[in-house]
Design a protein around this motif. Structure first.
Motif, PDB file in Angstrom:
ATOM      1  N   ARG A 418       0.677  -1.233  -0.161  1.00  0.00           N
ATOM      2  CA  ARG A 418       0.105  -0.116  -0.081  1.00  0.00           C
ATOM      3  C   ARG A 418       1.026   1.227   0.189  1.00  0.00           C
ATOM      4  N   GLU A 419       2.138   1.051   0.518  1.00  0.00           N
ATOM      5  CA  GLU A 419       2.943   2.615   0.517  1.00  0.00           C
ATOM      6  C   GLU A 419       3.497   2.784  -0.834  1.00  0.00           C
ATOM      7  N   LEU A 420       3.516   1.923  -1.818  1.00  0.00           N
ATOM      8  CA  LEU A 420       4.021   1.993  -3.134  1.00  0.00           C
ATOM      9  C   LEU A 420       3.009   2.537  -4.236  1.00  0.00           C
ATOM     10  N   THR A 421       3.451   3.126  -5.442  1.00  0.00           N
ATOM     11  CA  THR A 421       2.470   3.569  -6.211  1.00  0.00           C
ATOM     12  C   THR A 421       1.830   2.366  -6.998  1.00  0.00           C
ATOM     13  N   VAL A 422       0.948   2.828  -7.880  1.00  0.00           N
ATOM     14  CA  VAL A 422       0.236   2.003  -8.705  1.00  0.00           C
ATOM     15  C   VAL A 422       1.232   1.223  -9.904  1.00  0.00           C
ATOM     16  N   LEU A 423       2.239   2.244 -10.294  1.00  0.00           N
ATOM     17  CA  LEU A 423       3.247   1.933 -11.353  1.00  0.00           C
ATOM     18  C   LEU A 423       4.308   0.944 -10.473  1.00  0.00           C
ATOM     19  N   ASP A 424       4.585   1.380  -9.527  1.00  0.00           N
ATOM     20  CA  ASP A 424       5.684   0.454  -8.669  1.00  0.00           C
ATOM     21  C   ASP A 424       5.154  -0.906  -8.399  1.00  0.00           C
ATOM     22  N   ASN A 425       4.226  -1.190  -8.258  1.00  0.00           N
ATOM     23  CA  ASN A 425       3.325  -2.532  -7.772  1.00  0.00           C
ATOM     24  C   ASN A 425       3.418  -3.262  -9.180  1.00  0.00           C
ATOM     25  N   ILE A 426       2.954  -2.656 -10.122  1.00  0.00           N
ATOM     26  CA  ILE A 426       2.639  -3.461 -11.367  1.00  0.00           C
ATOM     27  C   ILE A 426       4.097  -3.709 -12.356  1.00  0.00           C
ATOM     28  N   THR A 427       4.973  -2.690 -12.012  1.00  0.00           N
ATOM     29  CA  THR A 427       6.229  -2.834 -12.642  1.00  0.00           C
ATOM     30  C   THR A 427       7.141  -3.973 -11.974  1.00  0.00           C
ATOM     31  N   PHE A 428       6.792  -4.091 -10.839  1.00  0.00           N
ATOM     32  CA  PHE A 428       7.671  -5.166  -9.786  1.00  0.00           C
ATOM     33  C   PHE A 428       7.068  -6.805 -10.461  1.00  0.00           C
ATOM     34  N   SER A 429       5.846  -6.581 -10.714  1.00  0.00           N
ATOM     35  CA  SER A 429       5.111  -7.945 -11.199  1.00  0.00           C
ATOM     36  C   SER A 429       5.790  -8.136 -12.526  1.00  0.00           C
ATOM     37  N   ALA A 430       5.732  -7.226 -13.225  1.00  0.00           N
ATOM     38  CA  ALA A 430       6.334  -7.456 -14.718  1.00  0.00           C
ATOM     39  C   ALA A 430       7.600  -7.970 -14.716  1.00  0.00           C
ATOM     40  N   ASN A 431       8.373  -7.058 -13.954  1.00  0.00           N
ATOM     41  CA  ASN A 431      10.093  -7.704 -13.887  1.00  0.00           C
ATOM     42  C   ASN A 431      10.185  -8.888 -13.280  1.00  0.00           C
ATOM     43  N   MET A 432       9.376  -9.418 -12.196  1.00  0.00           N
ATOM     44  CA  MET A 432       9.324 -10.505 -11.698  1.00  0.00           C
ATOM     45  C   MET A 432       8.869 -12.005 -12.643  1.00  0.00           C
ATOM     46  N   ARG A 433       7.791 -11.613 -13.200  1.00  0.00           N
ATOM     47  CA  ARG A 433       7.058 -12.712 -13.907  1.00  0.00           C
ATOM     48  C   ARG A 433       7.024 -12.921 -15.484  1.00  0.00           C
ATOM     49  N   LEU A 434       7.585 -11.551 -16.070  1.00  0.00           N
ATOM     50  CA  LEU A 434       7.774 -11.883 -17.669  1.00  0.00           C
ATOM     51  C   LEU A 434       8.996 -12.629 -17.907  1.00  0.00           C
ATOM     52  N   PRO A 435       9.304 -13.058 -18.853  1.00  0.00           N
ATOM     53  CA  PRO A 435      10.114 -14.087 -19.282  1.00  0.00           C
ATOM     54  C   PRO A 435      11.668 -13.243 -19.034  1.00  0.00           C
ATOM     55  N   ALA A 436      12.686 -14.045 -18.838  1.00  0.00           N
ATOM     56  CA  ALA A 436      14.014 -13.654 -18.814  1.00  0.00           C
ATOM     57  C   ALA A 436      14.547 -12.940 -19.977  1.00  0.00           C
ATOM     58  N   ASN A 437      14.018 -13.516 -21.266  1.00  0.00           N
ATOM     59  CA  ASN A 437      14.460 -13.016 -22.378  1.00  0.00           C
ATOM     60  C   ASN A 437      13.778 -11.869 -22.907  1.00  0.00           C
ATOM     61  N   TRP A 438      12.970 -11.058 -22.379  1.00  0.00           N
ATOM     62  CA  TRP A 438      12.087  -9.927 -22.591  1.00  0.00           C
ATOM     63  C   TRP A 438      13.195  -8.973 -22.246  1.00  0.00           C
ATOM     64  N   THR A 439      13.198  -7.858 -23.267  1.00  0.00           N
ATOM     65  CA  THR A 439      14.087  -6.720 -23.010  1.00  0.00           C
ATOM     66  C   THR A 439      13.545  -5.902 -22.076  1.00  0.00           C
ATOM     67  N   THR A 440      14.192  -4.774 -21.463  1.00  0.00           N
ATOM     68  CA  THR A 440      13.417  -3.803 -20.740  1.00  0.00           C
ATOM     69  C   THR A 440      12.410  -2.948 -21.404  1.00  0.00           C
ATOM     70  N   GLU A 441      12.712  -2.673 -22.701  1.00  0.00           N
ATOM     71  CA  GLU A 441      11.527  -1.901 -23.457  1.00  0.00           C
ATOM     72  C   GLU A 441      10.218  -2.739 -23.661  1.00  0.00           C
ATOM     73  N   MET A 442      10.393  -4.146 -23.756  1.00  0.00           N
ATOM     74  CA  MET A 442       9.325  -4.943 -24.034  1.00  0.00           C
ATOM     75  C   MET A 442       8.447  -5.042 -22.892  1.00  0.00           C
ATOM     76  N   LYS A 443       9.092  -4.949 -21.472  1.00  0.00           N
ATOM     77  CA  LYS A 443       8.381  -5.034 -20.352  1.00  0.00           C
ATOM     78  C   LYS A 443       7.752  -3.860 -20.114  1.00  0.00           C
ATOM     79  N   ARG A 444       8.402  -2.618 -20.213  1.00  0.00           N
ATOM     80  CA  ARG A 444       7.636  -1.620 -20.093  1.00  0.00           C
ATOM     81  C   ARG A 444       6.402  -1.263 -20.946  1.00  0.00           C
TER      82      ARG A 444
END
Length: 978
Positions: A418-444
């Protein structure tokens, strides 16, 4: 004259209390955490003041008139009376009277008076002179020669084989008559004592003076301070206010410089961080706006450019699949005759069948206890089914664990930080769960897509918020809850009551969004919903209805459910204005037993069957599908004995748990087309998120760490130094003097007469442990549910644990420094600033690691109280001071694993043993100082190790507890991590 040898030491029974324990050493048992600290420090202050008053009272061990535990004559009425002479001398000190042992006179004086002496009486001075550096308490003896006198004194006063005090016969060659000569017995004065000429008893070197030798004194020089018993003046450290001729540095505010340095460094760090975040936020806003503008643009050229970019994006994804079968069309999940019987014999799922179709959303509803969430858990593999068949795209599988990376589950509760922003929460989930071979631009790109799809772009920089700090609305929070799973690019999406707590408009909007996502992204969506409105209810493609006990009532297209219930005799009164209930509520009320089928129903029970709403709906559905009616075994639960149930549970633990533990400690690398991120990258993103949690604003850091811990350190440093007599260490008296004392006091006479450094610092051990543990219990305790959720989707637990604790390390260092700074400036000790800081840092680190341990085993609501109890256990009971190891030999192993015990032993070494066992500088360097008394104290507390060894053992204890923390967080609550 040879100085005494201290090779042999009296055997001291550790069960006998030593003088350091009988004396009223300043010590307290206080509590910590907000109001508890404030209440307890008052008790400590009262104890300290009472001790000082007792020390100043005549007759107390600290009072100058009571330094020696021997019978002494009453003091002279005037401290500076006329010099004794033959004419004005009282009869009891006539020079012609015999000179016996323990015969001396006392000048009434203060501890800082250089003329204060326990002088020999004139009746002794008329027979021999006692040399400087020695004291002569054995009296005089007339002997023919020195050997005869030596034999006499050894037999009557102090034997030669006792090596604690070196004594020799002296004479001034004064005739005693009959051919005899007067002899005296001069005992060497030990370092730390002052022995000028012709004294009968030694006394400690006066405060504000230094006694480089027992016969040589001088005033304490400038920039030095001299406590009572000082051999070499101790140099004041940087920041201490030392005037000329003082016994302790003056309390100053130099520690504020240290606090200022901490504050400035922290402010600069926060300033740099905030500027970086602002620039990053501006960049993200521009990218999101561009993405949004293109999606809603009427310019065909812009749309074509966007479509080309999307084709390139999909081309990258296709190239990563390495020739594997294309599953972008999604998954069709079919289940037939699903069953679940608990180890106790109760059946909670009785054979429902149906399908979850690709590109469609399915609403799952039912009465209370119908197993709505259970059926999703059976399909996903969170719970092992006991019967039935599950197929994915026609291939039979045990459950969906094989497709875990493409499966997402949205829990009923809005579990997020709850202390983090909407973007922080969703970005962390993307970085943790999207495939490792996805680039940073693809995750963004994926994050922006989810934000736009769920309508969260305008609140992406807003914190989630809670009951104490306002954030986004409830409907937005539900959409963030969905976005945390949707950003993982799943093909199967389960939701547990996503509309709970929402108004009808927000619920309808969310259900329509789920329908659109299923159609556009070809997702398989299944959601458990509760009492939806008409618009939300009709937003789903399919409908699965369950009865209590896991019985199937209906499965099929949503538009046909009304007609089906009309066919079985429960027509929806659409034109009846008095009913007015939504279709969903009408269906649930009938399933719950409200009413009976109408006689004109097209589908009826067989003749002779009695209507029971618990089983009747399932029988009617079987008749509709042309299936056999449910067998009687479905209605009668199997009786299983307690022993059988226990064995089934143990069997499950032995067969399933090892593989689950292995997965938690060492997560797999994922599928070939969706490799999971490495442990190092998991550590990085978890550490970055933990830093955002810990270091939200400069002011929160300033008040919670710098001000709070600095105030605690200043309070105790000031409390320890109040009064006229500063804390000090004073050794025991010479053994020959103690042998003349009252028998019950002889042991105390030889012990350290004061060791306030040891006693005072022991009083804050438990307070610091409790404060640190209460602080870090929130590190994991406040996000337990979030951790469970992330573990269920593949979070690397060791990397997460190391990252969170690493983010706490700066807080540990700064809080230890905030406590240390006032002590370094106010509390004068023989301990170097470096050793002092290391001690406080390691003790603080033990408290931090203890907080983790507590938060894993105790609900967060009780962590504060448990931290106090933990501090009492280790900081008071098993610190080695209040209850030495000799008192509890059966609990020795607890002392060995107690970090506070090694803290106290290390402090004892650097504050007492090292500076006072031998003289460390000056003319008497290397000579025994208070060695005998310190040796007795070492035996009493069983403290034999040097400071480096103690710190090494303390680090080992902390590391062991740290490893235990890692094991506990990993192996506990395994079922909630599936």
């Amino acid at each position: 004259m040879q100085r005494p040898s201290y090779g042999a030491i009296d055997v001291h029974d550790p069960r006998k209390p030593a003088s350091g324990r009988n004396r009223a050493d300043p010590f307290t048992t206080a509590t910590v955490v907000s109001g508890i600290v404030l209440a307890s420090v008052a008790l400590l202050a009262g104890t300290r003041l009472a001790n000082l008053e007792a020390a100043a009272a005549p007759g107390s061990p600290e009072h100058p008139s009571s330094r020696l535990l021997v019978d002494t004559p009453a003091p002279a009425p005037s401290p500076r009376g006329p010099k004794p002479s033959k004419d004005n001398m009282p009869d009891d000190i006539d020079p012609d009277l015999p000179c016996s042992s323990n015969s001396f006179k006392v000048q009434w004086c203060g501890t800082g008076d250089n003329n204060c002496k326990y002088s020999m009486r004139p009746n002794c001075l008329s027979k021999f002179q006692c040399p400087a550096g020695s004291y002569c308490n054995a009296g005089a003896y007339a002997a023919a020669d020195k050997a005869e006198a030596q034999t006499y004194f050894e037999a009557t006063y102090w034997p030669a084989y006792r090596q604690y005090t070196a004594c020799n016969v002296v004479t001034s060659n004064i005739a005693a008559g009959g051919g005899l000569t007067w002899f005296g017995y001069a005992c060497v004065c030990n370092p730390g004592f002052y022995c000028p000429e012709n004294i009968a008893l030694p006394r400690f070197c006066m405060s504000r003076w230094e006694c480089k030798t027992p016969s040589q004194t001088r005033k304490c020089p400038k920039n030095h301070y001299c406590l009572q018993g000082t051999v070499e003046a101790r140099k004041c450290t940087f920041g201490q206010d030392c005037k000329k001729h003082i016994d302790a540095p003056q309390g100053g505010a130099f520690f504020l410089l240290w606090m200022f340095i901490i504050i400035v460094c922290a402010y600069i760090g926060f300033l740099i961080r905030d500027r970086y975040k602002d620039s990053k936020r501006e960049r993200i806003n521009l990218e999101t706006q561009d993405y949004y503008d293109v999606l809603h643009s009427k310019d065909e050229a812009a749309k074509e450019a966007r479509a080309s970019a999307d084709d390139e994006f999909r081309g990258k994804l296709s190239s990563m699949k390495s020739g594997l079968p294309d599953v972008e069309d999604g998954y069709r999940i079919e289940f037939s005759d699903l069953r679940l019987t608990l180890p106790g014999g109760a059946t909670v799922m009785r054979g429902p069948s149906g399908a979850l179709e690709c590109g469609k959303s399915t609403a799952i509803m039912g009465a209370s206890g119908a197993g709505k969430t259970t059926i999703m858990n059976l399909i996903t593999g969170k719970v092992k089914k006991t019967g039935g068949i599950i197929t994915v795209n026609g291939e039979e599988v045990e459950d969906l664990q094989r497709f875990k990376q493409r499966t997402a589950f949205v829990p009923q509760e809005d579990i997020m930080l709850r202390e983090l922003t909407v973007l922080d929460n969703i970005t962390f989930s993307a970085n943790m769960r999207l495939p490792a071979n996805w680039t940073t631009e693809m995750k963004r790109e994926k994050v922006m897509e989810v934000l736009c799809t769920l309508g969260l772009t305008h609140v992406q920089h807003s914190i989630i918020g809670d009951e104490f700090e306002r954030g986004i609305s409830g409907g937005q929070r539900k959409r963030v809850n969905v976005g945390l799973e949707l950003v993982a690019d799943p093909k199967i999406l389960f939701l547990d009551e996503p509309t709970t707590g929402l108004d009808s408009v927000s619920a309808s909007k969310l259900c329509k969004t789920l329908r659109d996502i299923a159609e556009q992204k070809r997702l398989t969506v299944a959601a458990v919903i509760h009492s939806p409105g008409p618009e939300a209810f009709m937003s789903f493609h399919n409908f699965l209805l369950l009865q209590t006990g896991g019985r199937l009532v209906y499965y099929g297209p949503m538009p046909k459910v009304e007609q089906y219930f009309e066919d079985i005799g429960f027509k929806y009164p659409r034109d009846d204005q008095q009913d007015g209930a939504p279709l969903a509520d009408h269906i649930l009320s009938k399933v719950a037993g409200d009413g009976r089928p109408s006689p004109g129903a097209k589908i009826k029970l067989k003749a002779g069957d009695t209507w029971d709403h618990l089983t009747g709906f399932t029988k009617l559905w079987h008749m509709k599908q042309g299936l056999e009616p449910p067998c009687d075994a479905d209605e009668a639960p199997e009786k299983v004995g307690r022993a059988a149930a226990t064995w089934a549970s143990l069997k499950h633990s032995f067969t399933e748990m090892p593989s689950q533990y292995k997965t938690l400690f060492c997560p797999g690398r994922g599928d070939a087309d969706r490799p999971t991120i490495s442990s190092g990258y998991t550590f990085f993103i978890c550490f970055r998120r933990a830093c955002n949690q810990n270091y939200t604003t400069f002011w929160s850091f300033f008040f919670s760490i710098v001000v709070f811990y600095g105030a605690v350190g200043f309070f105790f440093a000031s409390l320890f130094t109040i009064g006229d007599d500063p804390p000090n260490v004073l050794g025991g008296y010479p053994s020959d003097i103690c042998s003349l004392a009252y028998p019950a006091l002889r042991s105390n006479c030889k012990d350290l007469q004061s060791n306030q450094f040891f006693a005072l610092m022991g009083s804050i051990v438990f307070i610091q442990i409790a404060m640190a543990a209460a602080t870090t219990s929130a590190t994991f305790g406040c996000e337990t549910a979030q951790y469970w959720r992330e573990c269920s989707v593949g979070l690397n637990t060791p990397a997460y644990f190391f990252a969170k604790s690493a983010a706490d390390l700066p807080l540990c260092v700064v809080s230890a420094m905030a406590i240390w700074a006032p002590f370094a400036s106010i509390f004068a000790t023989p301990v170097s600033n470096g050793n002092f800081f290391v001690l406080l840092l390691l003790l603080n680190l033990f408290g931090y690691v203890s907080g983790y341990f507590i938060s894993f085993l105790v609900p967060y609501n009780y962590c504060g109280l448990t931290s106090v109890a933990w501090g009492v256990w280790w900081g008071l009971l098993f610190n080695g001071y209040n209850m030495p190891i000799h008192f509890q030999p059966a609990l020795k192993f607890i002392y060995y694993v107690s970090a506070p015990r090694w803290y106290m032993e290390g402090w004892f070494d650097v504050s007492t043993v090292y500076p006072y066992k031998r003289v460390r500088s000056g003319k008497l360097k290397g000579e025994p100082y208070y060695r005998f008394g310190i040796g007795r104290a070492q035996r009493q507390y069983a403290f034999w190790n040097r400071f480096p060894s103690c710190m090494g053992y303390m680090i080992l204890c902390i590391m062991a507890l740290y490893i235990v923390d890692l094991v506990i967080i990993t192996v506990t609550q395994v079922n909630k991590k599936k």
